[in-house]
Design a protein around this motif. Structure first.
Motif, PDB file in Angstrom:
ATOM      1  N   PHE A  37       0.828  -1.204   0.000  1.00 24.13           N
ATOM      2  CA  PHE A  37       0.000   0.000   0.000  1.00 24.13           C
ATOM      3  C   PHE A  37       0.869   1.263   0.000  1.00 24.13           C
ATOM      4  CE2 PHE A  37      -3.810  -2.440   1.619  1.00 24.13           C
ATOM      5  CZ  PHE A  37      -4.628  -2.079   0.555  1.00 24.13           C
ATOM      6  N   LEU A  38       2.005   1.217   0.695  1.00 22.92           N
ATOM      7  CA  LEU A  38       2.934   2.350   0.674  1.00 22.92           C
ATOM      8  C   LEU A  38       3.507   2.548  -0.729  1.00 22.92           C
ATOM      9  CD1 LEU A  38       4.855   1.858   4.052  1.00 22.92           C
ATOM     10  CD2 LEU A  38       3.149   3.609   3.500  1.00 22.92           C
ATOM     11  N   VAL A  39       3.714   1.455  -1.448  1.00 22.47           N
ATOM     12  CA  VAL A  39       4.186   1.545  -2.831  1.00 22.47           C
ATOM     13  C   VAL A  39       3.165   2.297  -3.685  1.00 22.47           C
ATOM     14  CG1 VAL A  39       4.678   0.213  -4.922  1.00 22.47           C
ATOM     15  CG2 VAL A  39       5.650  -0.504  -2.734  1.00 22.47           C
ATOM     16  N   VAL A  40       1.882   2.026  -3.476  1.00 21.78           N
ATOM     17  CA  VAL A  40       0.833   2.728  -4.226  1.00 21.78           C
ATOM     18  C   VAL A  40       0.912   4.233  -3.958  1.00 21.78           C
ATOM     19  CG1 VAL A  40      -1.658   3.061  -4.460  1.00 21.78           C
ATOM     20  CG2 VAL A  40      -0.721   0.757  -4.306  1.00 21.78           C
ATOM     21  N   ARG A  82       0.726   6.392 -14.863  1.00 19.46           N
ATOM     22  CA  ARG A  82       1.255   5.801 -13.629  1.00 19.46           C
ATOM     23  C   ARG A  82       0.205   5.827 -12.523  1.00 19.46           C
ATOM     24  NH1 ARG A  82       7.207   5.178 -11.932  1.00 19.46           N
ATOM     25  NH2 ARG A  82       6.898   3.864 -10.109  1.00 19.46           N
ATOM     26  N   ILE A  83      -0.553   6.899 -12.422  1.00 16.86           N
ATOM     27  CA  ILE A  83      -1.590   6.985 -11.395  1.00 16.86           C
ATOM     28  C   ILE A  83      -2.676   5.942 -11.651  1.00 16.86           C
ATOM     29  CG2 ILE A  83      -3.435   8.454 -10.494  1.00 16.86           C
ATOM     30  CD1 ILE A  83      -1.494  10.835 -10.882  1.00 16.86           C
ATOM     31  N   THR A  84      -3.040   5.753 -12.917  1.00 16.24           N
ATOM     32  CA  THR A  84      -4.036   4.727 -13.255  1.00 16.24           C
ATOM     33  C   THR A  84      -3.519   3.343 -12.901  1.00 16.24           C
ATOM     34  OG1 THR A  84      -4.853   6.099 -15.074  1.00 16.24           O
ATOM     35  CG2 THR A  84      -5.459   3.770 -15.105  1.00 16.24           C
ATOM     36  N   TYR A  85      -2.237   3.097 -13.213  1.00 17.41           N
ATOM     37  CA  TYR A  85      -1.624   1.818 -12.838  1.00 17.41           C
ATOM     38  C   TYR A  85      -1.661   1.637 -11.321  1.00 17.41           C
ATOM     39  CZ  TYR A  85       2.202  -0.995 -11.076  1.00 17.41           C
ATOM     40  OH  TYR A  85       2.945  -1.878 -10.329  1.00 17.41           O
ATOM     41  N   VAL A  99      -6.336  -2.109  -6.312  1.00 18.45           N
ATOM     42  CA  VAL A  99      -7.413  -3.096  -6.425  1.00 18.45           C
ATOM     43  C   VAL A  99      -6.842  -4.502  -6.240  1.00 18.45           C
ATOM     44  CG1 VAL A  99      -9.102  -4.136  -7.984  1.00 18.45           C
ATOM     45  CG2 VAL A  99      -8.866  -1.645  -7.897  1.00 18.45           C
ATOM     46  N   ALA A 100      -5.663  -4.739  -6.826  1.00 21.04           N
ATOM     47  CA  ALA A 100      -5.023  -6.054  -6.678  1.00 21.04           C
ATOM     48  C   ALA A 100      -4.686  -6.334  -5.215  1.00 21.04           C
ATOM     49  CB  ALA A 100      -3.756  -6.104  -7.535  1.00 21.04           C
ATOM     50  N   GLY A 122      -2.283  -4.821 -14.796  1.00 25.02           N
ATOM     51  CA  GLY A 122      -1.859  -3.446 -14.592  1.00 25.02           C
ATOM     52  C   GLY A 122      -0.478  -3.157 -15.138  1.00 25.02           C
ATOM     53  N   LEU A 123       0.366  -4.168 -15.181  1.00 25.79           N
ATOM     54  CA  LEU A 123       1.727  -3.970 -15.676  1.00 25.79           C
ATOM     55  C   LEU A 123       1.767  -3.656 -17.168  1.00 25.79           C
ATOM     56  CD1 LEU A 123       3.744  -6.671 -13.684  1.00 25.79           C
ATOM     57  CD2 LEU A 123       3.808  -4.179 -13.408  1.00 25.79           C
TER      58      LEU A 123
END
Length: 241
Positions: A65-68, A97-100, A106-107, A150-151
C-alpha cells in the motif's frame, strides 16, 4: 530559467528517492511477505505458512500500500522533471502511472481478504477448511492476475518516460534506451502470461535495471540538471547524450 532549473532539480531528487524506496518496499512486500509464503498448488501449506507468519504477511500488505502512495508521488515528481520537454506528454505519463497505481491498489485488496478467511471461525459454518484454504490461495492468485494486467499500463508508461528522457537533452540518452527496454520487458511478461496460460520467462526480472539506473541518476545527478544546454559537470554518462 533559474526557477525552472530549481524546480526540476527538486522534483528529480524526490522522484529518484521515491523510486529507490519503492523498490525496497515492493521487493519485501511481494517477494518476501507474499510470494515467499505461497506454495502454488498446495493451498493447505500456503494457509499454514501465512498463519504462522501472520505479522509478516500483514507487514507485506502494508508495504505494498505504501508503494501505491509512492507511485502517486513519483508520478507527480517525474511530471515536473519532464514538463520542460513536453507538458502534454509528461501529463500523459503521470496519468498512466496513477491509473496503474489504482489497478495495483485493487489487486492488493485481494490480499486484505486472505487473513479473515483463514482466521475467522464463522466461515467454517458454511465452508470446510479445505475450501477456505483454496479460496485464500485463489485470492492471492487473483492479486497476481490483476497486477499482471496493470503492468501493461506500467510498460506503456515506461515507454513514454523513455521517450521524454531520450529527447530531454539533460538526461543521458542511454538511460532513455534502458528505460524503454524495461517497458518492453513488462509488456512481454504480461502478454506472455496471457498467451502461455500463466507461464512467463520473467523478462522484466532482467530488464528492470533501466528503472533502477534512472532512479540512481535522478538522486545522484539530478540536482545538477540545467535546462540551458550546459551539461552537468562530472556526469559519467554525459558522453552518451
Amino acid at each position: 530559467m533559474m526557477g525552472t532549473n530549481r524546480s526540476v532539480r527538486k522534483a528529480s531528487t524526490i522522484a529518484g528517492a521515491g523510486l529507490l524506496v519503492m523498490s525496497a518496499l515492493a521487493g519485501f512486500g511481494y517477494q518476501v511477505a507474499v510470494k515467499g509464503l505461497v506454495t502454488q498448488g498446495d493451498a493447505a501449506r500456503t494457509a499454514h505458512d501465512i498463519m504462522a507468519s501472520e505479522g509478516l504477511f500483514r507487514l507485506g500488505i502494508l508495504s505494498l500500500f505504501l508503494v501505491v502512495a509512492l507511485d502517486v508521488v513519483v508520478a507527480w515528481a517525474l511530471y515536473h522533471v519532464f514538463r520542460p520537454v513536453s507538458e502534454g506528454i509528461s501529463m500523459l505519463a503521470a496519468w498512466l502511472r496513477i491509473t496503474y497505481a489504482g489497478v495495483f491498489m485493487v489487486a492488493i485488496s485481494q490480499l486484505v481478504g486472505v487473513l479473515p478467511l483463514l482466521s475467522n471461525a464463522r466461515y467454517l459454518v458454511v465452508f470446510s477448511t479445505d475450501q477456505l484454504h483454496a479460496q485464500a490461495l485463489l485470492q492471492i492468485n487473483t492479486f497476481t492476475d490483476i497486477w499482471d494486467a496493470g503492468l501493461v499500463l506500467f510498460g506503456i508508461y515506461l515507454l513514454v518516460i523513455a521517450y521524454l528522457a531520450y529527447t530531454s537533452g539533460y538526461v543521458p540518452r542511454l538511460l532513455g534506451v534502458l528505460v524503454a527496454i524495461a517497458g518492453c520487458g513488462y509488456l512481454l511478461d504480461s502478454f506472455g502470461r496471457v498467451l502461455s496460460q500463466g507461464s512467463s520467462p520473467d523478462v522484466s526480472g532482467f530488464t528492470f535495471v533501466g528503472e533502477f539506473l534512472l532512479a540512481l541518476w535522478l538522486v545522484i545527478w539530478g540536482h545538477r540538471i540545467t535546462l540551458s544546454g550546459t551539461r552537468p559537470q562530472d556526469d559519467p554518462l554525459s558522453a552518451t547524450r
